[in-house]
Design a protein around this motif. Structure first.
Motif, PDB file in Angstrom:
ATOM      1  N   ILE A 139     -13.843  61.420-156.476  1.00  0.00           N
ATOM      2  CA  ILE A 139     -12.673  61.683-155.637  1.00  0.00           C
ATOM      3  C   ILE A 139     -11.917  60.366-155.507  1.00  0.00           C
ATOM      4  N   ALA A 196     -16.948  74.596-146.739  1.00  0.00           N
ATOM      5  CA  ALA A 196     -16.953  74.355-148.186  1.00  0.00           C
ATOM      6  C   ALA A 196     -16.423  75.555-148.962  1.00  0.00           C
ATOM      7  N   GLY A 245     -13.287  75.615-151.592  1.00  0.00           N
ATOM      8  CA  GLY A 245     -13.363  76.181-152.937  1.00  0.00           C
ATOM      9  C   GLY A 245     -12.311  77.243-153.183  1.00  0.00           C
ATOM     10  N   ILE A 303      -8.909  75.634-153.641  1.00  0.00           N
ATOM     11  CA  ILE A 303      -8.809  75.023-154.975  1.00  0.00           C
ATOM     12  C   ILE A 303      -8.624  76.104-156.035  1.00  0.00           C
ATOM     13  N   SER A 343     -16.225  68.100-148.434  1.00  0.00           N
ATOM     14  CA  SER A 343     -15.947  67.485-149.715  1.00  0.00           C
ATOM     15  C   SER A 343     -16.373  68.450-150.816  1.00  0.00           C
ATOM     16  N   ILE A 344     -16.431  67.981-152.046  1.00  0.00           N
ATOM     17  CA  ILE A 344     -16.802  68.847-153.169  1.00  0.00           C
ATOM     18  C   ILE A 344     -18.315  69.060-153.156  1.00  0.00           C
ATOM     19  N   THR A 345     -18.714  70.306-153.046  1.00  0.00           N
ATOM     20  CA  THR A 345     -20.127  70.669-152.970  1.00  0.00           C
ATOM     21  C   THR A 345     -20.432  71.768-153.991  1.00  0.00           C
ATOM     22  N   SER A 382     -18.458  74.869-152.857  1.00  0.00           N
ATOM     23  CA  SER A 382     -17.025  74.844-153.148  1.00  0.00           C
ATOM     24  C   SER A 382     -16.767  74.978-154.643  1.00  0.00           C
ATOM     25  N   TYR A 383     -17.647  74.394-155.451  1.00  0.00           N
ATOM     26  CA  TYR A 383     -17.522  74.520-156.905  1.00  0.00           C
ATOM     27  C   TYR A 383     -17.648  75.978-157.336  1.00  0.00           C
ATOM     28  N   MET A 412     -11.967  74.119-160.179  1.00  0.00           N
ATOM     29  CA  MET A 412     -12.220  72.698-159.969  1.00  0.00           C
ATOM     30  C   MET A 412     -11.843  71.872-161.199  1.00  0.00           C
ATOM     31  N   VAL A 467      -8.612  65.956-157.002  1.00  0.00           N
ATOM     32  CA  VAL A 467      -8.847  65.817-155.564  1.00  0.00           C
ATOM     33  C   VAL A 467      -8.785  64.338-155.211  1.00  0.00           C
TER      34      VAL A 467
END
Length: 257
Positions: free
Chosen positions: A85, A112, A116, A119, A140-142, A145-146, A153, A158
């Protein structure tokens, strides 16, 4: 789930891993899948083999749950280096302003799954710039979220910032700063006229309280989704607001309409 010992992030979910394979397969360090999904990842296994990277067919899906920390793995888990990031800087924002690009700024969106979903919508509508604050309240990106991003993603960048108000003050006159608020006087249907052909920073607030007053004070305009006009229901909505990810999709649609 993040493996701190190996500095890895687990990416699970069929669409997420398939898109990773197509766009950024070199980022995959290890791959695990069930027997059912094995035929769908033959090409990726060949790539990993050529790069001397391991891949394994698991006998029990529970093994995948342990790897990614989720029952929603959909039969495949890829381990990657955690996405970088990048800190947002003036050089990047100047390029946005010059090219009339849009960006989405999240004001402490802590869930999260919502990150996601936002995004995913951003990738769908071609908005590639996402900004998150370095704040404990911001997700954050987890792994989650992915997965929820469903491959999105791989199509966004980001960036992180220390202070949302500082960024908005710095962008004054360079990009249009648009916040979302339940007490806004303008609607999302007016976004095109508000932008006036310039790039915009759209600020989305957190799930509980929306954007802060200080952030509102540093926006050029505040907008609300016009429920009554869209549905023809003059009685108004049955709930106070949309989920932040749902609202984001509506706003991005209006930006690209």
């Amino acid at each position: 789930m993040r493996n701190t010992k190996n500095n890895e992030l687990a990416v699970c979910g069929f669409a997420a891993v398939k898109t990773l394979e197509k766009i950024n397969s070199s980022r995959i360090k290890r791959l695990y899948f069930t027997e059912e999904k094995a035929p769908l990842f033959g090409g990726l296994c060949k790539k990993l083999s050529a790069e001397k990277k391991p891949y394994n067919k698991v006998k029990d899906p529970v093994e995948l749950e342990k790897l990614c920390g989720s029952v929603h793995h959909q039969g495949v888990v890829a381990m990657i280096e955690p996405p970088e990031i990048l800190p947002l800087n003036t050089s990047i924002t100047s390029q946005w302003a010059e090219n009339n690009e849009d960006a989405v700024l999240l004001d402490r969106v802590g869930n999260a799954n919502n990150l996601g979903a936002i995004i995913r919508s951003a990738a769908f509508f071609g908005i590639k710039n996402i900004i998150i604050p370095l704040d404990e309240a911001q997700s954050s990106i987890t792994t989650s979220s992915y997965r929820v991003a469903e491959g999105g993603m791989e199509f966004v960048n980001v960036y992180s910032i220390k202070s949302i108000p500082y960024l908005l003050r710095d962008m004054k006159g360079r990009m249009v700063r648009i916040g979302t608020s339940l007490d806004a006087k303008q609607t999302t249907a007016e976004l095109k006229s508000i932008k006036k052909g310039k790039g915009a920073i759209i600020v989305l607030g957190n799930e509980e309280n929306g954007i802060s007053q200080e952030v509102k004070d540093n926006c050029d305009s505040l907008v609300i989704i016009p429920f009554g006009e869209m549905s023809g229901n003059s009685a108004g909505p049955k709930v106070d607001s949309l989920n932040v990810a749902q609202a984001a999709a509506v706003i991005m649609y209006e930006l690209r309409k």
